[in-house]
Structures are given as C-alpha cells and as structure tokens.
Write an enzyme that holds these catalytic residues in place. Structure first.
Site, PDB file in Angstrom:
ATOM      1  N   GLY A  30       0.789  -1.228   0.000  1.00 33.22           N
ATOM      2  CA  GLY A  30       0.000   0.000   0.000  1.00 33.22           C
ATOM      3  C   GLY A  30       0.820   1.277   0.000  1.00 33.22           C
ATOM      4  O   GLY A  30       0.277   2.362  -0.165  1.00 33.22           O
ATOM      5  N   CYS A 240     -27.511  -9.657 -16.948  1.00 35.05           N
ATOM      6  CA  CYS A 240     -26.997  -9.242 -18.252  1.00 35.05           C
ATOM      7  C   CYS A 240     -27.987  -9.651 -19.341  1.00 35.05           C
ATOM      8  O   CYS A 240     -28.421 -10.794 -19.398  1.00 35.05           O
ATOM      9  CB  CYS A 240     -25.632  -9.873 -18.497  1.00 35.05           C
ATOM     10  N   CYS A 243     -25.919 -12.472 -21.629  1.00 32.85           N
ATOM     11  CA  CYS A 243     -25.555 -13.804 -21.152  1.00 32.85           C
ATOM     12  C   CYS A 243     -26.367 -14.240 -19.940  1.00 32.85           C
ATOM     13  O   CYS A 243     -26.264 -15.375 -19.489  1.00 32.85           O
ATOM     14  CB  CYS A 243     -24.065 -13.887 -20.830  1.00 32.85           C
ATOM     15  N   CYS A 265     -23.132  -7.128 -19.017  1.00 31.81           N
ATOM     16  CA  CYS A 265     -21.835  -7.329 -18.359  1.00 31.81           C
ATOM     17  C   CYS A 265     -20.868  -6.215 -18.755  1.00 31.81           C
ATOM     18  O   CYS A 265     -20.746  -5.886 -19.934  1.00 31.81           O
ATOM     19  CB  CYS A 265     -21.196  -8.644 -18.805  1.00 31.81           C
ATOM     20  N   CYS A 271     -18.556 -12.092 -20.289  1.00 27.75           N
ATOM     21  CA  CYS A 271     -19.858 -12.227 -20.956  1.00 27.75           C
ATOM     22  C   CYS A 271     -19.762 -13.230 -22.101  1.00 27.75           C
ATOM     23  O   CYS A 271     -20.580 -14.134 -22.225  1.00 27.75           O
ATOM     24  CB  CYS A 271     -20.284 -10.864 -21.476  1.00 27.75           C
TER      25      CYS A 271
END
Ligand SMILES: Nc1ncnc2c1ncn2[C@@H]1O[C@H](COP(=O)(O)OP(=O)(O)OP(=O)(O)O)[C@@H](O)[C@H]1O
Ligand SMILES: [Mg+2]
Ligand SMILES: [Zn+2]
Lengths: 288, 279
Positions: A30, A240, A243, A265, A271
């Site tokens: 970090g 979606c 899909c 998606c 997808c």
C-alpha cells in the site's frame, strides 16, 4: 527500420529499476514508491504507469491480457497490446484464465484471479489524500504518521451532503491495516476482490511516478464509518441482457429502440465466455 | 493561586535563521529589536516562561511582531521550538517535556488536549469543506468513526456559536469573518479540550461582532471552565477577558501580573506608554 530493438521496449537497466521499485512496493503493502517514470510512445495519462510495470515484468513465455474499463477490444487496450506484442512477441488473450499477466484500467476481472497471475492496474491519481492536501511533502508525512483524518473527512462530507458515500470509484482502502491506498478508479464492486487476493496486484501511475502493490493474501479493507457500512454497487434483480449473468458488475445502458434501461456485463470477455458455455451446454443438451 | 498550572512553559525560544557570531551570544543586547542586522536572523520568541492555571484566561498583549503568534504556534506544535520546555498537567504526561515527544504524540495532544483559534481563519478551517465537516475533522482525528454522532455534536457546537441551522452544511468560505471565527471556536471546542489558544480572535471584526465573540469566550470560560491563552494587541480585549496578563516586546516578556494591576499600574516604560496612549 525499428528504432527500438530492446526486448519489451526498455533497456535492461530501466526494467531493473522499475522492478526494484516494484519489489519495494511489494515489501511495503500500500505504500507509494517513487520511480523514474519513463517516456513512452503513448501519452502519459493513457496507462503509461501500468504499461511500464507490464514491460518490466513480461517474459517471452507470458500470456498477456489487456482490458480497458472491462473491454478487451477498446482502442486503448488494443494499442497497448500491440506495443507489447511488437516489442516482445508474446501471446495475447482475451480469456482471463489463460493470461498470466493482466493489465487493466478501471476494473478487476469477474473471474477470480489465481496465484499464478499478476494484475497490473493503471492509476491516474495514486494519492488518496490529494483532495484534502495539495502538498506532496504534507501527504507523505500524513502517511508516515498514519494520519488519515483527511481520507475519512472526504467520506464524511459525501455522507453529509448526499446521505451516502458517493464514491463512484476509487473508494479508499486500508492495506494490511497500515497504509490508506487509492485502489485506482475501479468500482466499489471490485474493492472486495483485492482483499486476500491470490494474485499479486501492482498499481502504476506514470504521470505521478508512483508504483504500489497489494501482495497476495493481504488484508484490504474499504474505509467505512460505523453507521455507514461499506456497500458495493447493487444490481439487485438485474441480469446481463446478453448472457443472463447476475452478481457481476453491470453497465446500465439505454436501449436505443425502446428507450428502456437495460443491463449488460461490463467485463466483455466474461460475458463472451458465459455465452459460449451456455451455447455449448445448449448444443450438448439438444444431443442428449 | 495554590493550584498546579495546567500548562507550564519554561525558557521557550524560537528563531528564524541560524544566527551568526555577532548574535549567537543571546545575553548580549546586539539585536535591532528582535533582529540581527548582520545575518538577518529573527529572534521571534526569546526565553519565554509562563504558567497557565486551570480555568483562567491568560492574556498576552504586545505590538505587532512581538512574537505572540509565534509563541502560540510553538505551543500548538505548528512549528518546532529552538529550545525550551512545556509540561501539561495530565496524568499520562506528568513530568514530560511535550516538545520532545514524537510528532504522533504531539498530534494526539492537539486532538485531545488543545484547541486553537488562529488569527487567520484560513489556517484553522478547510474553506471548501462544510462547516459541519470542519468540526468533524477534529473529532475524526481524535478517533471518532460514527457519522451520526459527529454530525450531532457538530450541529450542537455550531448552534452554540450561533451559526444558523440552515447554513451548517455551507462552506466557511461563504461566511463573514465573524462567522468564520465562530466556526473556528466551535471546532476548537469539539473535543472538550482543557486548554484553548485564541490568537487575535476579534481582530478585523466589526465592533458589534467583536462584542458577540468576546461574550462567547467569556461564556465558554464560565460554563466549561476551560483554561485559555488569549492573544491580542488590543488592550480593551485583554481588559475584558484576561485574569492575568503578560506583556511581550521583541520576543520577550517584559511585564506580567493581574490584568488590573498591569493596566492600572504598569511598571515597564513600554507598558506605561501602551496603557497611557489608550486612555
Ligand atoms: N516564518 C517566518 N520567517 C521569518 N520570520 C518570521 C516568520 N514568522 C514570523 N516571523 C517574525 O517573527 C516575529 C514575530 O512574529 P509574530 O507573527 O509572532 O508576531 P505577532 O506578535 O503575532 O504580531 P501581530 O500582532 O502582527 O500578529 C516578527 O518579527 C516576524 O516578522
Ligand atoms: Mg500575530
Ligand atoms: Zn546574526
């Protein structure tokens, strides 16, 4: 004639220096490590930080995937892939599982990453405290003293003004319980994917000349007040339209013909894979 | 007073510049006011010692450039001291020279034991954050992570300093000078600090607004019993607020005592000039 004949564009010295900064970043989860960001054949602000990480890491046998806001085929992703391919000859792929190096802007793929993969995120603004403190030496001191009032204050302001945390993306996280980090402009939906990630996550900011990292199996916690718990974007009840997947990050679109709001998606390769597998299943079923 | 001081300052020095062979020997009176003409070093605070007792208001008066703000900034750890000691009367810090603590420990004292109202509100407030947020900042710094609680505290404090409810989410940059000072005061009070520093809180305000802010400070002393150091170059302000008064000149304390005594019967020629020119 090609002016640049080095493997992966950079000379070995440059790659070494970037790797050295990367190692330091991995050692201090970090923490933003400064590095000598190099001139690239693409403009700064277009993923040069991520690209430099990719070029310093890539080997001849690696398979590369590049995504831009979830899409493998965007102009940006394609030109980055082209550059890497031209200078390395490595294989590229759209499939998340196939790649061992994934460079991404604004998304973490939907398919969980593994310990054999490295995710490189492009970062426009690495300093989570910049909106409250313009001076670099001051933010550096705040990090060193674990003084993150400013990051909390920004969230507080959003809640007071909008009644909720309004970070659409780049919601700050605590890494390993020590440094507050900008996760890059990924949606909040992707923040939890960083927590205890099996894959190494590297973040590169070319213009700001910083590299930082979330090593595998590291605690990543999104900042949240007691009475306003962290929440990801909700797509409750939506799926979606292509899909049929749910529980993934969806783009909200307006259907040009009907004017209706539809969902799709954001991760295009995910997808595609879902479509392929349902198709396959469909074919198999019809033979059964 | 038989009580122990809540804040004890000893031999505090602060200079801007590194000094030279001409001025390094601080005993010799080789400065032009507080300034070395050879190397340009400013001796802003010179060997200042003072005691602040629980519940009292200590006034510091002196002309422009006499080192009042610099002294306050040293006490509040905004700037490092050249040398000197300060002791705070809290169990955890007894006998500790707080100037020698780490910056994290100093920050903790600022967040829990001190409040500060700056001469210039720009230094005390984030002008582009809401007033509520400005107060919450201090609560956050002290470790609070509850939005509802902090919002309620902020609103109560802003109410106490007469910021109307409908303006509490506004940014202080939209406010008048008097309102900004009142937001600063609310912020300084947010953690119930035992010690409050006020640097020229009324300077530049309209007379009626001044009276308003002075009343508020009096009320805070009366109701909360907070110990305060109040800096001003305005003797009227000192007369109204301070129990005891210190007079500074060229970075040094030249006179101190009960405010009435200092103002009725000044001993030092400079104070006499100051007091009589006011009459
Ligand atoms: N950052 C600095 N660098 C150099 N000199 C400084 C600095 N800050 C203050 N000084 C000098 O230190 C001296 C004390 O200044 P200070 O601001 O403390 O005075 P003051 O008593 O608060 O004055 P005023 O009544 O005008 O607020 C002055 O000579 C000033 O010029
Ligand atoms: Mg001053
Ligand atoms: Zn000198």
């Amino acid at each position: 004639m090609r002016a640049n004949t080095h493997f992966a564009f950079f000379d070995e010295g440059s790659k070494k220096e970037i790797r050295r900064a990367t190692l330091k970043a991995v050692a201090i989860p970090g923490y933003q490590v400064p590095f000598a960001s190099r001139e690239m054949p693409i403009a700064r602000g277009w993923g040069t930080g991520g690209l430099q990480l990719t070029l310093s890491l890539i080997g001849k046998t690696d398979v590369l995937k590049v995504i831009d806001q979830g899409a493998d085929e965007s102009v940006n992703a394609v030109s980055i892939k082209k550059l890497v391919q031209e200078t390395t000859g490595v294989q590229v792929t759209d499939q998340t599982e196939e790649a061992d190096l994934i460079q991404s802007r604004h998304r973490i793929p939907e398919i969980p990453l593994t310990k054999d993969q490295i995710l490189v995120l492009q970062v426009p603004m690495p300093e989570p405290l910049r909106p409250v403190e313009a001076r670099e030496y001051a933010t550096k001191r705040m990090h060193s003293e674990d003084d993150y009032s400013g990051a909390w204050l920004m969230l507080f302001e959003q809640i007071v003004k909008y009644g909720k945390t309004a970070t659409a993306a780049d919601h700050p996280v605590y890494v390993n319980g020590r440094y507050v980090m900008a996760p890059s402009p990924i949606p909040r939906f992707d923040n939890p994917k960083m927590h205890q990630s099996e894959a190494l996550i590297l973040l590169g900011a070319g213009r700001e000349k910083k590299i930082y990292a979330v090593p595998p199996y590291t605690a990543v916690e999104s900042l949240a007040f007691e009475d306003y718990p962290f929440a990801v974007e909700s797509f409750e009840g939506q799926e979606c339209r292509l899909c049929g997947s749910a529980h993934i990050f969806l783009d909200e679109l307006i259907d040009q013909k009907t004017g209706e709001t539809v969902y799709q998606c954001n991760d295009t390769s995910y997808c595609m894979e879902q479509l392929n597998s349902t198709e396959k299943a469909g074919v198999e079923n019809s033979y059964a | 007073m038989h009580e122990e001081p809540i804040l004890k300052v000893r031999n505090l020095r602060k200079q801007f510049g590194s000094g030279c062979s001409h001025c390094a020997n601080l005993d010799s009176n080789r400065l032009e006011k507080n300034y070395c003409t050879v190397c340009g070093t400013v001796y802003a605070v010179r060997d200042v010692s003072l005691d602040l007792y629980p519940g009292e208001i200590l006034g510091i008066v002196g002309e422009s450039g006499s080192g009042k703000s610099t002294l306050m900034q040293c006490l509040y750890f905004d700037t490092d001291v050249a040398s000197g000691e300060a002791y705070i009367q809290t169990p955890a810090l007894t006998g500790t020279n707080v100037f020698e603590l780490s910056s994290q420990q100093k920050r903790s004292i600022r967040n829990h034991d001190y409040g500060m109202v700056y001469q210039n509100p720009v230094h005390g407030l984030k002008m582009n954050f809401s007033s509520v947020g400005n107060i919450a900042e201090k609560l956050i710094a002290a470790g609070n992570r509850n939005v509802g609680e902090m919002e309620a505290t902020s609103k109560r404090l802003l109410g106490n300093v007469h910021i109307p409810l409908h303006r509490m989410k506004e940014e202080p940059r939209n406010f008048s000078g008097g309102m900004q000072q009142r937001v600063q005061i609310a912020k300084a009070l947010s953690n119930n600090p035992p010690i409050l520093f006020l640097d020229e809180v009324t300077t530049g305000l309209d007379l009626s607004v001044q009276a308003n802010v002075l009343d508020l400070i009096k009320k805070i002393q009366r109701e909360l019993g907070i110990s305060m150091i109040v800096v001003s170059h305005d003797l009227a302000v000192i007369r109204m607020l301070a129990d005891r008064t210190i007079v500074m000149l060229n970075g040094e304390i030249i006179e101190q005592g009960l405010t009435d005594q200092v103002l009725e019967d000044p001993q030092h020629a400079y104070t006499q000039q100051l007091v009589y020119s006011l009459l």
